[in-house]
Enzyme design. Structure first.
Site, mmCIF file in Angstrom:
data_model
loop_
_atom_site.group_PDB
_atom_site.id
_atom_site.type_symbol
_atom_site.label_atom_id
_atom_site.label_comp_id
_atom_site.label_asym_id
_atom_site.label_seq_id
_atom_site.Cartn_x
_atom_site.Cartn_y
_atom_site.Cartn_z
ATOM 1 N N ASP A 1 0.845 -1.191 0.000
ATOM 2 C CA ASP A 1 0.000 0.000 0.000
ATOM 3 C C ASP A 1 0.895 1.262 0.000
ATOM 4 O O ASP A 1 1.860 1.308 -0.756
ATOM 5 C CB ASP A 1 -0.972 -0.060 1.203
ATOM 6 C CG ASP A 1 -2.118 0.918 1.080
ATOM 7 O OD1 ASP A 1 -3.142 0.565 0.479
ATOM 8 O OD2 ASP A 1 -1.998 2.057 1.577
ATOM 9 N N TYR B 1 -3.465 11.236 0.662
ATOM 10 C CA TYR B 1 -4.023 11.102 -0.686
ATOM 11 C C TYR B 1 -4.029 12.451 -1.390
ATOM 12 O O TYR B 1 -3.681 12.555 -2.568
ATOM 13 C CB TYR B 1 -5.445 10.525 -0.620
ATOM 14 C CG TYR B 1 -5.456 9.075 -0.181
ATOM 15 C CD1 TYR B 1 -5.536 8.054 -1.112
ATOM 16 C CD2 TYR B 1 -5.338 8.740 1.161
ATOM 17 C CE1 TYR B 1 -5.521 6.718 -0.713
ATOM 18 C CE2 TYR B 1 -5.320 7.410 1.566
ATOM 19 C CZ TYR B 1 -5.416 6.409 0.626
ATOM 20 O OH TYR B 1 -5.385 5.098 1.014
ATOM 21 N N HIS C 1 -4.620 -7.811 0.028
ATOM 22 C CA HIS C 1 -3.912 -6.544 0.157
ATOM 23 C C HIS C 1 -3.100 -6.414 1.448
ATOM 24 O O HIS C 1 -2.016 -5.853 1.439
ATOM 25 C CB HIS C 1 -4.941 -5.416 0.070
ATOM 26 C CG HIS C 1 -4.349 -4.055 0.026
ATOM 27 N ND1 HIS C 1 -3.685 -3.568 -1.082
ATOM 28 C CD2 HIS C 1 -4.304 -3.071 0.955
ATOM 29 C CE1 HIS C 1 -3.280 -2.323 -0.830
ATOM 30 N NE2 HIS C 1 -3.638 -2.004 0.388
#
Ligand SMILES: *[C@@H]1O[C@H](CO)[C@@H](O)[C@H](O)[C@H]1NC(C)=O
Ligand SMILES: CC(=O)N[C@H]1CO[C@H](CO)[C@@H](O)[C@@H]1O
Length: 461
Positions: free
Chosen positions: A224, A370, A427
């Site tokens: 990630d 982000y 993930h």
């Protein structure tokens, strides 16, 4: 049909020729910026032992909020988690959180491995530093490994993999010493007070962390955001990285996009027979990505707005984060009423991860990463277009949401010495399949250490 194929082939050759002849972009040199509130104050470089110790009033206040959760709208019949988390399921989690989850016990578990804080570039950075116990009867080298988490995970994800990396193996003459920091703005690390702390800037902070601990050269591992951060660390400081292992290898380059599209017409040019159904038809897979990445759009554009909602409500925070642990572990889980959540995780370890965000009030600051990354001026630094220059291991877990063919991955990571497709897992690899991930890291480092030995003998000849 033949004409079309010939045309595509010509265009392909043209594009690849064009891309090959583009000058390689240079790696930007980022300043060692201060991200803390008091600019121009020199950091105290001390490394202070740290234990998680949340005051009773924080837990009492959380319990009051849990007690006052509003009645949640029941899910639609047969919808599973396809409209987002099932509130029926969520209610059972909230009940457990309020009545059975024992924070003082969980906190003790999280304090099992040594933790520290140190101030870097104005921010207190929290990290686990887990050292191996060395065997007395033989020589074992200790290799430092920087282990970096992502969103919406935390250092909680690593509790099971620490011993797997720091326990010597009988057939190996090395073992790891693991340094696992909390990202700035995540959990027990301070958040920046001004804009601009993106992944490449975090890489500068973590490089400085490793230098402060006395490691001029180290291995990295990341999934990630951890994979994005450690990739830019390798790009900026290739001489510091012995090897980089990723459980999320991906390429954002323009050529990766072009090749993916070319593959929609001539799949065998881009992907192997096994890979083709994982990426083509492209429209199907891209629409799936759109379906699962709404969170990314909102966090990249209005992090503080959505942050307010999930900061103020434990039910909201649980819904927002747990949904990801379902779908990102296995996309098929979204069709199940329980989101398949307990297939791979216990409820308490999932709540531990929520607690790290809750007690530190860090969900909003975690979102901002982000926004920093999708900012135009961050994109303009060009890290996306640069290759990752160091020796690389890519671990491909089959249930990872996004997929790219090996040929595309290898053009971004040209020094991939180990590319493994693992038999299961998604993930959150360290959290879900710690043994598989640890084994993959060991075998990658094995290869790399052999390479280094050969390089050394060549140098001394
Ligand atoms: C937490 O802090 C309190 C108050 O300072 C102290 O009494 C307690 O021993 C601490 N607990 C841990 C686990 O460090
Ligand atoms: C923090 C940061 O770099 N913000 C930038 C985002 O992008 C706009 C447009 O390029 C800049 O004006 C901001 O400074």
């Amino acid at each position: 049909m033949l004409k079309l194929a010939a045309l595509i082939l010509l265009v392909t050759i043209g594009i690849s020729f064009y891309l090959k002849n583009q000058p390689a972009p240079t790696v930007p040199k980022l300043p060692e910026q201060n991200w803390g509130p008091k600019t121009a104050v020199k950091d105290n470089e001390g490394i202070r032992p740290f234990k998680i110790n949340v005051s009773k009033s924080v837990i009492d206040e959380l319990n009051q909020r849990l007690d006052r959760t509003r009645e949640l709208q029941p899910p639609l019949e047969g919808a599973g988690w396809t409209y987002g988390i099932s509130t029926t399921f969520l209610n059972s989690v909230l009940k457990h959180w309020r009545t059975k989850y024992d924070w003082s016990k969980r906190q003790e578990l999280l304090n099992k491995y040594p933790q520290f804080k140190t101030k870097i570039q104005g921010l207190d950075i929290h990290f686990y530093h887990v050292k191996p116990t060395l065997p007395k009867d033989r020589n074992v080298r200790v290799l430092p490994l920087l282990l970096v988490h992502g969103w919406p995970g935390s250092v909680v994800e690593f509790q099971k993999i620490f011993p797997l990396l720091t326990t010597p193996r009988p057939d190996q003459d090395y073992v790891f010493e693991v340094i696992a920091p909390s990202l700035p703005g995540y959990g027990f690390s301070d958040a920046a007070v001004r804009p601009g702390l993106g992944p490449a800037q975090m890489a500068v902070i973590f490089k400085n962390l490793m230098l402060r601990l006395g490691y001029d050269k180290f291995y990295t591992q990341g999934g990630d955001w951890g994979s994005v951060i450690t990739a830019t660390l390798s790009q900026q400081f290739p001489n510091k990285v012995s090897g980089a292992h990723f459980n999320m290898c991906f390429s954002n380059t323009a050529s990766a996009t072009i090749w993916s599209i070319i593959g929609a017409y001539l799949p065998s040019l881009v992907a192997t027979k096994e890979e083709i159904p994982r990426i083509y038809p492209l429209s199907h897979h891209w629409l799936r990505l759109v379906e699962e990445t709404g969170y990314m759009h909102i966090q990249a554009t209005k992090p503080d707005t959505v942050g307010t909602a999930v900061t103020d409500s434990p039910a909201g925070l649980a819904a927002y984060i747990l949904e990801k642990f379902s779908t990102w572990t296995n996309p098929e889980y979204r069709f199940r009423d329980d989101g398949g959540l307990f297939e791979k995780f216990t409820i308490d370890e999932l709540l531990d991860n929520l607690m790290v965000y809750w007690v530190t009030n860090s969900i909003t600051t975690s979102f901002r990463l982000y926004a920093e990354t999708f900012n135009k001026s961050y994109k303009a630094l060009g890290f996306d277009e640069l290759p990752v220059p160091v020796s690389t291991g890519c671990a491909i877990f089959p249930h990872e949401l996004a997929f790219q063919p090996e040929s595309i991955i290898r053009s971004k990571y040209p020094n991939t010495i180990q590319y493994s497709v693992l038999p299961r897992g998604g993930h959150f690899a360290a959290f879900e399949e710690p043994q598989l991930l640890a084994d993959d890291v060991w075998s990658f480092v094995n290869l790399r250490e052999k390479q280094l030995k050969v390089e050394k003998t060549k140098e001394s000849q």
